[in-house]
Design a protein around this motif. Structure first.
Motif, PDB file in Angstrom:
ATOM      1  N   PHE A  38      74.427  39.858  39.155  1.00  0.00           N
ATOM      2  CA  PHE A  38      75.841  40.233  39.159  1.00  0.00           C
ATOM      3  C   PHE A  38      76.075  41.656  38.654  1.00  0.00           C
ATOM      4  O   PHE A  38      76.688  42.483  39.338  1.00  0.00           O
ATOM      5  CB  PHE A  38      76.655  39.236  38.322  1.00  0.00           C
ATOM      6  N   HIS A  90      85.997  38.290  40.744  1.00  0.00           N
ATOM      7  CA  HIS A  90      85.721  36.859  40.904  1.00  0.00           C
ATOM      8  C   HIS A  90      86.458  36.247  42.088  1.00  0.00           C
ATOM      9  O   HIS A  90      86.192  35.112  42.457  1.00  0.00           O
ATOM     10  CB  HIS A  90      86.096  36.083  39.643  1.00  0.00           C
ATOM     11  N   VAL A 141      77.411  34.647  34.588  1.00  0.00           N
ATOM     12  CA  VAL A 141      77.240  35.092  35.974  1.00  0.00           C
ATOM     13  C   VAL A 141      75.754  35.142  36.301  1.00  0.00           C
ATOM     14  O   VAL A 141      74.910  35.129  35.415  1.00  0.00           O
ATOM     15  CB  VAL A 141      77.886  36.480  36.188  1.00  0.00           C
ATOM     16  N   ASP A 142      75.439  35.198  37.591  1.00  0.00           N
ATOM     17  CA  ASP A 142      74.044  35.314  38.025  1.00  0.00           C
ATOM     18  C   ASP A 142      73.417  36.590  37.479  1.00  0.00           C
ATOM     19  O   ASP A 142      74.113  37.574  37.207  1.00  0.00           O
ATOM     20  CB  ASP A 142      73.950  35.348  39.550  1.00  0.00           C
ATOM     21  N   ALA A 202      83.296  28.089  31.953  1.00  0.00           N
ATOM     22  CA  ALA A 202      82.524  29.225  32.460  1.00  0.00           C
ATOM     23  C   ALA A 202      81.293  29.429  31.582  1.00  0.00           C
ATOM     24  O   ALA A 202      81.386  29.395  30.356  1.00  0.00           O
ATOM     25  CB  ALA A 202      83.376  30.477  32.467  1.00  0.00           C
ATOM     26  N   ALA A 240      82.354  31.832  44.013  1.00  0.00           N
ATOM     27  CA  ALA A 240      81.021  32.439  43.944  1.00  0.00           C
ATOM     28  C   ALA A 240      80.612  32.767  42.510  1.00  0.00           C
ATOM     29  O   ALA A 240      79.440  32.700  42.170  1.00  0.00           O
ATOM     30  CB  ALA A 240      80.977  33.707  44.791  1.00  0.00           C
ATOM     31  N   ASN A 241      81.550  33.153  41.691  1.00  0.00           N
ATOM     32  CA  ASN A 241      81.280  33.482  40.295  1.00  0.00           C
ATOM     33  C   ASN A 241      82.580  33.476  39.528  1.00  0.00           C
ATOM     34  O   ASN A 241      83.642  33.591  40.144  1.00  0.00           O
ATOM     35  CB  ASN A 241      80.559  34.837  40.170  1.00  0.00           C
ATOM     36  N   PRO A 242      82.620  33.283  38.253  1.00  0.00           N
ATOM     37  CA  PRO A 242      81.467  33.014  37.409  1.00  0.00           C
ATOM     38  C   PRO A 242      80.914  31.615  37.661  1.00  0.00           C
ATOM     39  O   PRO A 242      81.470  30.846  38.442  1.00  0.00           O
ATOM     40  CB  PRO A 242      82.042  33.134  35.993  1.00  0.00           C
ATOM     41  N   GLU A 243      79.842  31.304  36.968  1.00  0.00           N
ATOM     42  CA  GLU A 243      79.266  29.971  37.063  1.00  0.00           C
ATOM     43  C   GLU A 243      79.954  29.059  36.057  1.00  0.00           C
ATOM     44  O   GLU A 243      80.381  29.498  34.993  1.00  0.00           O
ATOM     45  CB  GLU A 243      77.765  30.025  36.790  1.00  0.00           C
TER      46      GLU A 243
END
Length: 76
Positions: free
Chosen positions: A49, A27, A45-46, A42, A32-35
């Motif tokens: 991922f 991460h 993730v996409d 949180a 960029a991640n997690p969302e």
């Protein structure tokens, strides 16, 4: 965006120079991640991922490189 060619070159270079392990920040700093949702929680993730992560591990394995996955950068 995942760049498979970059990782392939990286692991090829590692193998060429006798490097057998690499640290991988999953991460890094969280940008960029997690969302995260609007409350800062949180949410996951996409969808790309895990396939990208699997590809990185497979490429490393194919070059004899061990991966030390680290969730966050040490300077967080």
């Amino acid at each position: 965006l995942y760049n498979a060619e970059w990782f392939e070159k990286f692991f090829t270079d590692c193998e060429t120079y006798g490097i057998n392990c690499a640290r991988l920040w999953i991460h890094t700093d969280g940008r960029a991640n997690p969302e995260f949702d609007e409350k800062g929680f949180a949410t996951g993730v996409d969808s790309d991922f895990y396939p990208a992560l699997d590809d990185i591990f497979l490429r490393a394995k194919n070059h004899g490189i061990l991966i030390m996955p680290c969730l966050w950068s040490f300077d967080m």
